[in-house]
Design an enzyme around this catalytic site. Structure first.
Site, PDB file in Angstrom:
ATOM      1  NE  ARG A  84       3.561  32.465   1.491  1.00  0.00           N
ATOM      2  CZ  ARG A  84       3.629  32.116   2.758  1.00  0.00           C
ATOM      3  NH1 ARG A  84       3.529  30.846   3.099  1.00  0.00           N
ATOM      4  NH2 ARG A  84       3.783  33.031   3.694  1.00  0.00           N
ATOM      5  CG  ASP A 157       2.329  28.190   0.673  1.00  0.00           C
ATOM      6  OD1 ASP A 157       3.065  28.527   1.625  1.00  0.00           O
ATOM      7  OD2 ASP A 157       1.159  28.614   0.549  1.00  0.00           O
ATOM      8  CG  ASP A 158       7.184  29.461   3.200  1.00  0.00           C
ATOM      9  OD1 ASP A 158       7.325  28.225   3.359  1.00  0.00           O
ATOM     10  OD2 ASP A 158       6.909  30.233   4.137  1.00  0.00           O
ATOM     11  CG  ASP A 241       5.586  21.757  12.516  1.00  0.00           C
ATOM     12  OD1 ASP A 241       4.776  22.001  13.430  1.00  0.00           O
ATOM     13  OD2 ASP A 241       6.406  22.610  12.102  1.00  0.00           O
ATOM     14  CG  HIS A 265      10.815  31.293   6.479  1.00  0.00           C
ATOM     15  ND1 HIS A 265      10.395  31.705   7.712  1.00  0.00           N
ATOM     16  CD2 HIS A 265       9.728  30.781   5.861  1.00  0.00           C
ATOM     17  CE1 HIS A 265       9.098  31.451   7.845  1.00  0.00           C
ATOM     18  NE2 HIS A 265       8.669  30.877   6.726  1.00  0.00           N
TER      19      HIS A 265
HETATM   20  N1  UDP Z   1      -1.003  28.131   5.878  1.00  0.00           N
HETATM   21  C1  UDP Z   1      -2.286  27.640   5.728  1.00  0.00           C
HETATM   22  N2  UDP Z   1      -3.341  28.398   6.147  1.00  0.00           N
HETATM   23  C2  UDP Z   1      -3.162  29.620   6.688  1.00  0.00           C
HETATM   24  C3  UDP Z   1      -1.839  30.121   6.834  1.00  0.00           C
HETATM   25  C4  UDP Z   1      -0.779  29.341   6.442  1.00  0.00           C
HETATM   26  O1  UDP Z   1      -2.474  26.542   5.225  1.00  0.00           O
HETATM   27  O2  UDP Z   1      -4.138  30.250   7.031  1.00  0.00           O
HETATM   28  C5  UDP Z   1       0.112  27.325   5.402  1.00  0.00           C
HETATM   29  C6  UDP Z   1       0.953  28.088   4.394  1.00  0.00           C
HETATM   30  O3  UDP Z   1       0.403  27.959   3.100  1.00  0.00           O
HETATM   31  C7  UDP Z   1       2.313  27.448   4.551  1.00  0.00           C
HETATM   32  C8  UDP Z   1       2.326  27.038   6.044  1.00  0.00           C
HETATM   33  O4  UDP Z   1       0.964  27.024   6.462  1.00  0.00           O
HETATM   34  O5  UDP Z   1       2.439  26.293   3.746  1.00  0.00           O
HETATM   35  C9  UDP Z   1       3.125  27.993   6.903  1.00  0.00           C
HETATM   36  O6  UDP Z   1       2.580  29.280   6.769  1.00  0.00           O
HETATM   37  P1  UDP Z   1       3.476  30.599   6.725  1.00  0.00           P
HETATM   38  O7  UDP Z   1       4.664  30.364   5.851  1.00  0.00           O
HETATM   39  O8  UDP Z   1       2.584  31.741   6.325  1.00  0.00           O
HETATM   40  O9  UDP Z   1       3.881  30.822   8.235  1.00  0.00           O
HETATM   41  P2  UDP Z   1       5.147  30.301   9.077  1.00  0.00           P
HETATM   42  O10 UDP Z   1       4.628  29.156   9.885  1.00  0.00           O
HETATM   43  O11 UDP Z   1       6.231  29.918   8.135  1.00  0.00           O
HETATM   44  O12 UDP Z   1       5.511  31.485   9.901  1.00  0.00           O
HETATM   45 MN    MN Z   2       6.667  30.124   6.142  1.00  0.00          MN
END
Ligand code: UDP
Ligand code: MN
Length: 331
Positions: A84, A157-158, A241, A265
Site C-alpha cells: 500500500r 493507507d488505502d 474512529d 471503499h
Molecule cells: N491496519 C493496521 N494494522 C493492522 C491492519 C490494518 O494498522 O493490523 C490499518 C491499515 O493500515 C489501514 C486501516 O488500519 O490504514 C484499515 O485497515 P484495512 O484497510 O486493512 O481494513 P478496513 O478497516 O478498511 O476493512
Molecule cells: Mn481499508
C-alpha cells in the site's frame, strides 16, 4: 485615494485597524501579510472594510491558509509497506511530502531511505485488534498536538488524498472553531454502553479520512492526550474512529460535518464519475481486500488493471498528466 500599508500579521487584521480604514474613506488599501518568510499582497476595497467579521475570519484566513497548516497522518502497518505505501509514495504523497507522517508498527529504514518518507514506529502492535489501532490513533493525536498546526487530518493507507482539494475545503472552515469533518459509514448513530449507560453518537469512518480543527483537538485532550485515547476506546469497546466520534459528538457535543467528497471503499467507488474525480478530497480502494472496489477509470485509464490494481496510478495521471511517468509524457 489609495493607501499602501505594510503589515506584519500572521492570522488576523486587527479589528481596530479595519475600523479606522472603514471610517477613513480610502477607496483601496493594499497591504502585505507576512507568512512563513513570504509576503502575500492583498487588496481590500472600500466595501470590504465595513464587513469586519468576514475579513477577520474568512478573507484573511483564505489568504493565509495553506498546506503547511495541515498535519496529515496515515495509519499503516508493516505488512502494508510494500503493497500500500509504495503506490502512495509514487502518487499523492509527492504533493504533500513535508506535511505527511506515516504511523506504522515496524521500522523500515530501507523504505525511508529510498523514499525520504517520514515513517514512525508506534510500537503499538501489528494487528487489526482494536487495542492496536486505538494505540496508533492516540499516537497520531499526541504527535499532532506537538506540531502547532491548525488541522489534523487522519487517513488510512488505502486512501488517495487530493492535497489541493483538501486545502481548498479546509480553508472554508475556521480552525479556531470546533470542526469534525468526514463521512459516516452508517446512516444512523452508533450505540454502545459507557459506564453502564447507553450512549449513541455519530462518527466519521476512518476509511474516508477525518479532519479535526486545532480548537476541537485541544478540547479532546481530557479523553485523548498522553495515551488516554486508548482508555477511551476501552471504555466503549469500539474501534478508533468510533472513539473519535464518542469523544467529539457524545462527550463534547460537537456535530459531525458530513462531506460527500470524502470517499471510503465502503461505498461504491465505480459510481464516482470521471468528471467528479478532481473535486473529491479523498478516494480509496479495496484492491487487496476480500472484495474488489476501485474507481472506474476505464475511459481515461493510463494503466491496465494488472499494472494498476488500485487505480491510483491512473487517477494520479488523470489529475497530473504532466508527470514524467504518465502515458501522455512517455515516448
Ligand atoms: N491496519 C493496521 N494494522 C493492522 C491492519 C490494518 O494498522 O493490523 C490499518 C491499515 O493500515 C489501514 C486501516 O488500519 O490504514 C484499515 O485497515 P484495512 O484497510 O486493512 O481494513 P478496513 O478497516 O478498511 O476493512
Ligand atoms: Mn481499508
Amino acid at each position: 485615494m489609495k493607501c499602501l500599508l505594510v503589515m506584519v500579521v500572521s492570522h488576523k487584521l486587527p479589528r481596530i485597524l479595519l475600523m479606522i480604514l472603514a471610517w477613513s474613506g480610502l477607496t483601496t488599501t493594499t497591504f502585505y501579510l507576512w507568512r512563513n518568510g513570504v509576503s502575500v499582497q492583498c487588496e481590500l476595497g472600500k466595501n470590504e472594510y465595513a464587513n469586519i467579521d468576514r475579513l477577520t475570519t474568512s478573507a484573511v484566513r483564505n489568504i493565509t491558509f495553506g498546506l503547511d497548516d495541515i498535519f496529515i497522518s496515515v495509519k499503516t502497518s508493516g505488512k502494508f509497506h510494500a503493497s500500500r505505501l509504495q503506490v502512495i509514495l509514487k502518487t499523492w504523497w509527492n504533493n504533500c511530502r513535508n506535511q505527511t507522517t506515516f504511523f506504522s508498527d515496524e521500522d523500515d529504514s530501507n523504505l525511508m531511505n529510498t523514499s525520504g518518507a517520514r515513517i514512525l514506529n508506534t510500537n503499538c502492535g501489528n494487528s487489526h485488534f482494536r487495542t492496536h489501532l486505538c494505540c496508533k490513533m492516540g499516537f497520531e493525536y499526541d504527535y499532532f498536538m506537538n506540531t502547532g498546526k491548525k488541522w489534523w487530518c487522519h487517513f488510512d493507507d488505502d486512501n488517495y488524498v487530493n492535497a489541493k482539494r483538501l486545502v481548498k475545503v479546509l480553508s472554508g472552515y475556521d480552525s479556531n472553531k470546533d470542526h469534525y469533518i468526514g463521512r459516516p459509514s452508517l446512516s444512523y448513530p452508533i450505540s454502545t454502553t459507557y459506564i453502564g449507560r447507553m450512549v449513541s453518537f455519530w462518527f466519521a469512518t476512518g476509511g474516508a479520512g477525518i479532519c479535526i480543527s486545532k480548537s476541537l483537538a485541544v478540547k479532546m485532550s481530557k479523553w485523548s492526550r498522553n495515551g488516554r485515547f486508548r482508555h477511551s476506546c476501552n471504555s466503549i469497546k469500539l474501534p478508533d474512529d468510533c472513539t473519535l466520534g464518542f469523544i467529539i459528538n457524545n462527550r463534547l457535543g460537537v456535530n459531525l460535518t458530513v462531506r460527500e467528497d470524502f470517499n471510503s471503499h465502503l461505498q461504491s467507488l465505480k459510481r464516482i464519475r470521471i468528471d467528479e474525480i478532481a473535486s473529491q478530497v479523498t478516494l480509496s480502494h479495496s484492491a487487496d481486500q476480500g472484495y474488489l472496489n476501485v474507481l472506474n477509470m476505464q475511459n481515461v485509464a493510463a494503466f491496465s488493471i494488472s499494472q494498476d490494481p488500485t487505480r491510483f496510478l491512473s487517477l494520479h495521471c488523470h489529475l497530473h498528466p504532466e508527470i514524467h511517468w504518465c502515458p501522455s509524457k512517455r515516448t
